[in-house]
Design an enzyme around this catalytic site. Sequence first.
Site, short mmCIF file in Angstrom:
data_model
loop_
_atom_site.label_atom_id
_atom_site.label_comp_id
_atom_site.label_asym_id
_atom_site.label_seq_id
_atom_site.Cartn_x
_atom_site.Cartn_y
_atom_site.Cartn_z
N ASP A 62 38.60 -8.97 -29.52
CA ASP A 62 39.84 -9.76 -28.96
C ASP A 62 40.01 -9.45 -27.66
O ASP A 62 40.29 -8.23 -27.36
CB ASP A 62 41.04 -9.13 -29.84
CG ASP A 62 42.37 -10.03 -29.43
OD1 ASP A 62 42.19 -10.86 -28.21
OD2 ASP A 62 43.35 -10.04 -29.92
N ARG A 124 37.02 -10.17 -12.44
CA ARG A 124 37.16 -8.76 -11.39
C ARG A 124 36.09 -7.99 -12.03
O ARG A 124 35.26 -7.14 -11.48
CB ARG A 124 38.54 -8.28 -11.91
CG ARG A 124 38.76 -7.06 -11.18
CD ARG A 124 40.37 -6.55 -11.20
NE ARG A 124 40.45 -6.31 -12.75
CZ ARG A 124 41.73 -6.16 -13.13
NH1 ARG A 124 42.86 -6.22 -12.38
NH2 ARG A 124 42.03 -5.71 -14.46
N TYR A 158 49.74 -24.30 -22.31
CA TYR A 158 48.37 -24.37 -21.93
C TYR A 158 48.37 -25.23 -20.66
O TYR A 158 47.48 -24.80 -19.78
CB TYR A 158 47.94 -25.26 -23.16
CG TYR A 158 46.70 -25.72 -23.12
CD1 TYR A 158 45.55 -24.94 -23.70
CD2 TYR A 158 45.79 -27.08 -22.46
CE1 TYR A 158 44.36 -25.15 -23.82
CE2 TYR A 158 44.52 -27.35 -22.49
CZ TYR A 158 43.86 -26.40 -23.30
OH TYR A 158 42.38 -26.48 -23.12
N LYS A 162 45.70 -23.53 -17.62
CA LYS A 162 44.48 -24.24 -17.25
C LYS A 162 44.80 -24.52 -15.71
O LYS A 162 43.86 -24.52 -14.88
CB LYS A 162 44.18 -25.35 -18.09
CG LYS A 162 44.01 -25.16 -19.36
CD LYS A 162 42.58 -24.19 -19.61
CE LYS A 162 42.18 -24.14 -20.89
NZ LYS A 162 40.80 -23.29 -21.14
N VAL A 191 37.09 -32.94 -27.21
CA VAL A 191 35.82 -32.67 -27.72
C VAL A 191 36.05 -32.22 -29.06
O VAL A 191 36.98 -31.38 -29.26
CB VAL A 191 35.12 -31.69 -27.22
CG1 VAL A 191 33.70 -31.25 -27.56
CG2 VAL A 191 35.16 -31.93 -25.42
N1 LIG Z 1 37.90 -28.98 -27.52
C1 LIG Z 1 38.58 -29.84 -26.45
O1 LIG Z 1 38.83 -30.97 -26.76
C2 LIG Z 1 38.86 -29.19 -25.40
C3 LIG Z 1 39.37 -29.80 -24.09
C4 LIG Z 1 39.69 -29.31 -22.95
C5 LIG Z 1 39.31 -27.89 -22.87
N2 LIG Z 1 38.83 -27.07 -23.70
C6 LIG Z 1 38.66 -25.71 -23.48
O2 LIG Z 1 37.12 -25.46 -24.06
C7 LIG Z 1 37.09 -24.08 -24.20
C8 LIG Z 1 36.33 -23.78 -25.54
O3 LIG Z 1 37.20 -24.55 -26.58
P1 LIG Z 1 36.55 -25.08 -27.94
O4 LIG Z 1 36.73 -26.70 -27.79
O5 LIG Z 1 35.03 -24.88 -27.86
O6 LIG Z 1 37.23 -24.24 -28.79
P2 LIG Z 1 36.57 -23.69 -30.23
O7 LIG Z 1 38.09 -23.02 -30.91
O8 LIG Z 1 35.66 -24.14 -31.12
O9 LIG Z 1 36.19 -22.04 -29.50
C9 LIG Z 1 36.97 -21.29 -28.90
C10 LIG Z 1 36.42 -19.93 -29.25
O10 LIG Z 1 37.28 -18.98 -28.39
C11 LIG Z 1 37.33 -17.97 -29.25
N3 LIG Z 1 38.54 -17.13 -28.94
C12 LIG Z 1 40.00 -17.50 -28.92
N4 LIG Z 1 40.57 -16.34 -28.44
C13 LIG Z 1 39.78 -15.23 -28.29
C14 LIG Z 1 40.32 -14.20 -27.94
N5 LIG Z 1 41.45 -13.53 -27.75
N6 LIG Z 1 39.12 -13.18 -27.60
C15 LIG Z 1 37.77 -13.71 -28.05
N7 LIG Z 1 37.84 -14.97 -28.44
C16 LIG Z 1 38.62 -15.72 -28.60
C17 LIG Z 1 37.55 -18.49 -30.50
O11 LIG Z 1 37.42 -17.38 -31.61
C18 LIG Z 1 36.35 -19.36 -30.76
O12 LIG Z 1 35.37 -19.37 -31.32
C19 LIG Z 1 38.49 -23.45 -24.32
O13 LIG Z 1 39.07 -22.79 -23.29
C20 LIG Z 1 39.31 -24.64 -24.28
O14 LIG Z 1 40.55 -24.67 -23.82
C21 LIG Z 1 38.58 -27.74 -24.92
#
Ligand SMILES: NC(=O)c1ccc[n+]([C@@H]2O[C@H](COP(=O)([O-])OP(=O)(O)OC[C@H]3O[C@@H](n4cnc5c(N)ncnc54)[C@H](O)[C@@H]3O)[C@@H](O)[C@H]2O)c1
Length: 262
Positions: A62, A124, A158, A162, A191
């Site tokens: 984490d 960093r 959120y 961002k 996505v």
């Molecule tokens: N999916 C979408 O529609 C979308 C849209 C805009 C932005 N994003 C951004 O894309 C990025 C990836 O998201 P995704 O869609 O692949 O989601 P996802 O939930 O499939 O993957 C995110 C991963 O981050 C991990 N994670 C969360 N908190 C954590 C922590 N404290 N320490 C370590 N790992 C941690 C989760 O376990 C997960 O495996 C994110 O930053 C999200 O904000 C996604």
Amino acid sequence: MTWNLEGKVAIVTGCASGIGLTTTRLYLEAGARVFGIDISPFPEPSPFSKAHSHHFYFHRADLTTPGACEKSVNQCLSKTGKKIDILANVAGIMDSFEAVHKTKDTTWDRVISVNTTVPMKLMRAVLNDGGMLEQKSGQIINVASKAGISGAAAGFAYTASKHALIGMTKQAAWRYHHDGIRVNAVCPGGVATNIKSSIKSENLDQESLDILKPFHDLNHTPDGGQTISPEDIANAILFLSVDASRNVSGIIVPVDNAWSAV
Ligand SMILES: NC(=O)c1ccc[n+]([C@@H]2O[C@H](COP(=O)([O-])OP(=O)(O)OC[C@H]3O[C@@H](n4cnc5c(N)ncnc54)[C@H](O)[C@@H]3O)[C@@H](O)[C@H]2O)c1
């Protein structure tokens, strides 16, 4: 100019799912060794080929716990025996679309911690101990969101997290452009990944969701479906990681099928 990452070491956060998992695969296919970090377990069986699995190190953590970012970077150094070339800050969580008057301290703290503070601490750490400043090269790619460039895509926390990540990207790109270090951001539209599992249904702000709905409806792709895949996002991340983009720094790349052009 090459798209090859042979000999490079990359850190990818959020590597166990969605965009982070696909980014990890593309990095491995391009020849990099990848140190992937996630709070969740890595999928079993591994989706990677045997040859690629030899170049992949999974670290479960984490990243919001004190010292976790710094410890992860040091573990990457000792596992790979090499300074870090690439950091892809992909891990992220959503809020529950809460407006500010409904935002709980716990939501704010967690969302800002995962989406903003963790990327800062990892940036960093790779610049210092990770060796980017010393070796005068490095690529940092931050995954922000359409909600990082618009107020009408998500909840208050959120959106703030961002927007901050985009400011961090621009400031660092400018600050280190003489040091051979490039910093860019990718902004996905919608996505299909596991991200929705981070929405806490008990906090869901239905009123805000209803207000946002017409703006979410603009996110329709030409075929009316969700055609943006994790690979579409990972391809943009890969481009920003390789020498082919060597003069590209400080840019914010929406991958959202013109949603942010509205
Ligand atoms: N999916 C979408 O529609 C979308 C849209 C805009 C932005 N994003 C951004 O894309 C990025 C990836 O998201 P995704 O869609 O692949 O989601 P996802 O939930 O499939 O993957 C995110 C991963 O981050 C991990 N994670 C969360 N908190 C954590 C922590 N404290 N320490 C370590 N790992 C941690 C989760 O376990 C997960 O495996 C994110 O930053 C999200 O904000 C996604």
